[in-house]
Structures are given as C-alpha cells and as structure tokens.
Design a protein around this motif. Structure first.
Motif, PDB file in Angstrom:
ATOM      1  N   UNK A 292      38.039  29.807  31.351  1.00 23.93           N
ATOM      2  CA  UNK A 292      38.918  30.444  30.377  1.00 23.93           C
ATOM      3  C   UNK A 292      38.358  31.702  29.748  1.00 23.93           C
ATOM      4  N   UNK A 293      37.114  32.044  30.036  1.00 21.64           N
ATOM      5  CA  UNK A 293      36.493  33.253  29.496  1.00 21.64           C
ATOM      6  C   UNK A 293      36.610  34.378  30.528  1.00 21.64           C
ATOM      7  N   UNK A 294      36.989  35.569  30.065  1.00 21.55           N
ATOM      8  CA  UNK A 294      37.094  36.726  30.941  1.00 21.55           C
ATOM      9  C   UNK A 294      35.877  37.619  30.765  1.00 21.55           C
ATOM     10  N   UNK A 295      35.179  37.874  31.846  1.00 15.88           N
ATOM     11  CA  UNK A 295      34.050  38.791  31.862  1.00 15.88           C
ATOM     12  C   UNK A 295      34.589  40.081  32.479  1.00 15.88           C
ATOM     13  N   UNK A 296      34.780  41.092  31.642  1.00 13.29           N
ATOM     14  CA  UNK A 296      35.482  42.308  32.049  1.00 13.29           C
ATOM     15  C   UNK A 296      34.686  43.151  33.040  1.00 13.29           C
TER      16      UNK A 296
ATOM     17  N   UNK B 176      33.442  56.083  42.098  1.00 10.04           N
ATOM     18  CA  UNK B 176      33.193  56.642  43.427  1.00 10.04           C
ATOM     19  C   UNK B 176      31.696  56.709  43.676  1.00 10.04           C
ATOM     20  N   UNK B 177      31.291  56.250  44.838  1.00 10.01           N
ATOM     21  CA  UNK B 177      29.903  56.350  45.291  1.00 10.01           C
ATOM     22  C   UNK B 177      29.880  57.294  46.483  1.00 10.01           C
ATOM     23  N   UNK B 178      29.013  58.296  46.473  1.00  9.99           N
ATOM     24  CA  UNK B 178      28.983  59.235  47.592  1.00  9.99           C
ATOM     25  C   UNK B 178      28.506  58.612  48.907  1.00  9.99           C
ATOM     26  N   UNK B 179      27.956  57.403  48.851  1.00  7.58           N
ATOM     27  CA  UNK B 179      27.467  56.740  50.059  1.00  7.58           C
ATOM     28  C   UNK B 179      28.377  55.615  50.555  1.00  7.58           C
ATOM     29  N   UNK B 180      29.092  54.974  49.618  1.00  5.81           N
ATOM     30  CA  UNK B 180      29.916  53.830  49.994  1.00  5.81           C
ATOM     31  C   UNK B 180      31.416  54.099  49.913  1.00  5.81           C
ATOM     32  N   UNK B 181      31.841  54.964  49.023  1.00  2.00           N
ATOM     33  CA  UNK B 181      33.262  55.264  48.861  1.00  2.00           C
ATOM     34  C   UNK B 181      33.749  54.866  47.481  1.00  2.00           C
ATOM     35  N   UNK B 182      35.033  54.518  47.375  1.00  2.00           N
ATOM     36  CA  UNK B 182      35.650  54.178  46.094  1.00  2.00           C
ATOM     37  C   UNK B 182      35.584  52.673  45.852  1.00  2.00           C
ATOM     38  N   UNK B 183      35.079  52.304  44.681  1.00  2.00           N
ATOM     39  CA  UNK B 183      34.969  50.899  44.305  1.00  2.00           C
ATOM     40  C   UNK B 183      36.121  50.507  43.397  1.00  2.00           C
ATOM     41  N   UNK B 184      36.613  49.302  43.596  1.00  2.00           N
ATOM     42  CA  UNK B 184      37.583  48.706  42.688  1.00  2.00           C
ATOM     43  C   UNK B 184      36.879  47.577  41.949  1.00  2.00           C
ATOM     44  N   UNK B 185      37.290  47.356  40.709  1.00  2.00           N
ATOM     45  CA  UNK B 185      36.604  46.388  39.848  1.00  2.00           C
ATOM     46  C   UNK B 185      37.474  45.180  39.559  1.00  2.00           C
ATOM     47  N   UNK B 186      36.791  44.100  39.205  1.00  2.00           N
ATOM     48  CA  UNK B 186      37.447  42.832  38.925  1.00  2.00           C
ATOM     49  C   UNK B 186      36.888  42.213  37.654  1.00  2.00           C
ATOM     50  N   UNK B 187      37.792  41.625  36.863  1.00  2.00           N
ATOM     51  CA  UNK B 187      37.360  40.710  35.815  1.00  2.00           C
ATOM     52  C   UNK B 187      37.041  39.396  36.511  1.00  2.00           C
ATOM     53  N   UNK B 188      36.049  38.695  35.996  1.00  2.00           N
ATOM     54  CA  UNK B 188      35.726  37.366  36.510  1.00  2.00           C
ATOM     55  C   UNK B 188      36.114  36.376  35.416  1.00  2.00           C
ATOM     56  N   UNK B 189      36.939  35.406  35.770  1.00  2.00           N
ATOM     57  CA  UNK B 189      37.421  34.429  34.797  1.00  2.00           C
ATOM     58  C   UNK B 189      36.724  33.097  35.073  1.00  2.00           C
ATOM     59  N   UNK B 190      35.983  32.624  34.046  1.00  2.00           N
ATOM     60  CA  UNK B 190      35.185  31.409  34.163  1.00  2.00           C
ATOM     61  C   UNK B 190      35.461  30.535  32.949  1.00  2.00           C
TER      62      UNK B 190
ATOM     63  N   UNK C 171      33.992  31.324  44.362  1.00  2.00           N
ATOM     64  CA  UNK C 171      34.614  30.143  43.792  1.00  2.00           C
ATOM     65  C   UNK C 171      35.383  30.497  42.519  1.00  2.00           C
ATOM     66  N   UNK C 172      34.823  31.394  41.728  1.00  2.00           N
ATOM     67  CA  UNK C 172      35.458  31.809  40.479  1.00  2.00           C
ATOM     68  C   UNK C 172      36.703  32.637  40.734  1.00  2.00           C
ATOM     69  N   UNK C 173      37.448  32.895  39.672  1.00  2.00           N
ATOM     70  CA  UNK C 173      38.677  33.669  39.760  1.00  2.00           C
ATOM     71  C   UNK C 173      38.387  35.142  39.522  1.00  2.00           C
TER      72      UNK C 173
END
Length: 99
Positions: free
Chosen positions: A64-68, A48-62, A37-39
């Motif tokens: 008006x506050x950004x959780x980096x 990089x995880x040797x079991x899952x692969x490469x992770x990409x990250x997201x800021x979560x915006x709630x 639901x959030x942005x």
C-alpha cells in the motif's frame, strides 16, 4: 541470483538479471520486468542517457506504500544496449543483493 527487497518485502528475484557496469556509477542489476513481484506503475518522468536512450520511470507499490519514481527501464534502448529492453532497474532505496 539477484534479489530486490524493501523493508523486508521481496520485490524481485531472478537468475536472469543483466548487470550493467558504467564508468563512474555503481553496477546496476536490470531485471526482466515479468520477474518483478511488486507492482510497478508507470509515471510521467523520463530521462535521457547518451549511451542507453530514453528511460521511463515507475512508482513501486509495496504493501500500500508508493515509492515514487523508484525504478526505470528503457523501452527502446540504443542498439548497443538492446539486451536491457524489457528489464527494469531499482534505485538505492532498495536492498539489492547479487550472489
């Protein structure tokens, strides 16, 4: 049902989460991205995880506050983890309930 809440605000709720149990780590709920639901705003951070692969990250915006770098996903996980493709996990700053 898995819910993700921050400061009383619902970020995600789903009955389609994938629970991932990795030795040495607490269980993580991977939630279909379309059920968040959030942005989410993609950042430049990757890991990089040797079991899952490469992770990409997201800021979560709630509210008006950004959780980096508060959430991550695997856009092209290794074949053994293909089920988590298109899903996102949240870090420990969020209240995650499974029930």
């Amino acid at each position: 049902m898995v819910t993700v809440v921050l400061n009383g605000i619902m970020i995600a709720a789903t009955t389609h989460a994938i629970m991932l149990h990795e030795e040495g780590y607490k269980a993580r709920a991977y939630i279909p991205r379309e059920e968040v639901i959030g942005t989410l705003k993609r950042t430049t951070r990757t890991t990089h995880c040797p079991f899952k692969g490469d992770a990409t990250y997201y800021d979560v915006i709630v509210s008006g506050e950004t959780i980096a770098d508060a959430a991550w996903s695997y856009d092209a996980p290794f074949d053994e983890m293909a089920a988590i493709e298109g899903h996102v996990a949240f870090d420990d700053r969020f209240d995650i309930s499974v029930g």
